[in-house]
Design a protein around this motif. Structure first.
Motif: not given
Ligand SMILES: [Zn+2]
Ligand SMILES: [Zn+2]
Length: 430
Positions: A114-116, A146-150, A181-184, A206-208
């Protein structure tokens, strides 16, 4: 309807609350203090063994924010009344990774990633933007989920709650990894060498996708772009632009030539590579010869070898140009990810599982040539190299709002319970 999907339909209200809470407090890479503390607290309550902070991060953290920003987000999290202060303390300084482990006897080791993290984007304040009109838009100016990690964090918590209450259905070891830190890119590299991931049999990510219809499920993606992001600092010398321009070294000149030359270099590679100078900062004043220039650049390609070649050629070009202008240059890699492919047989298992639930009317078994990069690829490659299998799945989440990394990004919350159902089915499957 299976008992698992019934469970998550009943949990949907709580999952929405979690998603909205995470959405309201968007924390960027390495600053996921509040999110990590909230997650750790829930995992502990539900009987997971929790490994977090410095105990989980075992390698260099790339692209760490400046101390001032780390402190700012830490203070914001500290102000919240709903967080366990002792757990929060463990994340201090940017140690924001959390893993929950559930031991259920003999059997496979399964990891769910899961990314946060959130993004440095201002959230829309228009009435038609649902998070704004419903009052859960970002409370942190200039930052937004703005990427759905929430949603990912909420789905991960839903999965954790289910697993903790249904241990009798499980075998082996289940690890829920909430990565920073998935973004970057770079969060995964800091945790992947931890002994927890030494011998993983199956890894699930998984990514939405808000740009895909909400009845779509992709069981296995292949060919995420391998990416490397780097900063270039060009050092010249300041001098009076009128009195003694000859005593200065203008750092802006090589910066400009680098930008143009990299455009030419790009044309020598196949069209699907990506090379972008996204930012240039240079100069101090009109009457001073520019002493310093800074460039932010990224290189991406469909396979790791081409990315390396593109990166190396770019560096060669940059060094040649800066030395031609008698400037010094410092290059620092600030994030990278590899390309990866889902294990075909595991993607097949996922596909059949998804079809059998009947939750998605459009199921795609495999999808090739994706035009994004994913930090999770580092875990996929690691697991596959050590004899395990890995898949990266996609869930359509369109609600007709903006798409990823846009100010009006939003998702259909229906996919929370549906996604958690699929993950729980996969956790129980043997
Ligand atoms: Zn993103
Ligand atoms: Zn994302």
């Amino acid at each position: 309807m299976s008992s698992i999907s019934k469970y998550f339909q009943d949990l949907q209200k709580e999952m929405i609350q979690w998603r909205r809470l995470f959405h309201k407090y968007p924390e960027p890479a390495w600053c996921e203090f509040g999110t990590a503390a909230f997650v750790a607290q829930s995992l502990k309550e539900w009987g997971f063994e929790v490994c977090m902070g410095k105990d989980l991060i075992c390698d260099e953290r790339m692209n760490l924010p400046i101390t001032e920003n780390l402190n700012k987000f830490y203070s914001l999290a500290k102000e919240r009344k709903d967080l366990d202060k002792a757990l929060l303390e463990k994340t201090k300084g940017g140690y924001t990774a959390v893993a929950g482990v559930l031991n259920c006897g003999d059997g496979p080791v399964k990891v769910f990633r899961v990314d946060m993290d959130a993004l440095p984007i201002n959230e829309s304040q228009l009435e038609e933007h649902l998070p704004f009109s419903k009052g859960f838009a970002s409370a942190y100016d200039g930052f937004m989920h703005a990427c759905g990690h929430d949603a990912h964090s909420a789905i991960g918590l839903g999965l954790a709650k289910y697993l903790s209450q249904h241990k009798e259905k499980l075998q082996g070891k289940l690890i829920l990894l909430f990565q920073p830190a998935e973004e970057g890119l770079g969060g995964m590299a800091a945790v992947v060498k931890h002994p927890l991931f030494k011998k993983v049999d199956e890894a699930y990510g998984l990514h939405v996708w808000a740009n895909r219809a909400s009845n779509e499920f992709i069981s296995g993606t292949f060919g995420q772009l391998a990416s490397r992001k780097f900063d270039v600092e060009i050092i010249g010398k300041a001098s009076h632009a009128a009195l003694a321009p000859e005593k200065g070294i203008n750092a802006m000149l090589p910066a400009a030539e680098i930008i143009l030359s990299l455009e030419k270099l790009k044309a020598e590679f196949p069209s699907h590579i990506r090379l972008n100078v996204g930012q240039m900062q240079a100069g101090t004043a009109r009457n001073i010869v520019c002493p310093e220039a800074h460039l932010k650049i990224e290189t991406r390609a469909g396979d790791t070898a081409t990315r390396d070649q593109l990166f190396n050629e770019s560096i060669k070009t940059i060094k040649e140009i800066t030395s031609k202008y008698a400037c010094n240059c410092k290059i620092s890699v600030v994030g990278e990810s590899e390309s990866a492919a889902s294990s075909a047989d595991l993607a097949k298992v996922v596909h059949q599982m998804v079809m059998s639930t009947g939750l998605f009317s459009h199921c795609i078994e495999t999808e090739l040539h994706n035009t994004y990069s994913e930090d999770y690829c580092t875990l996929m490659n690691h697991v596959q190299k050590t004899g395990g299998k890995a898949v990266f799945m996609g869930v359509g989440a369109s609600n007709q709002a903006g798409t990823h990394h846009q100010t009006d990004f939003d998702i259909s919350e229906e996919i929370l319970w549906k996604s958690a159902t699929i993950l729980a089915e996969l956790a129980c499957y043997n």
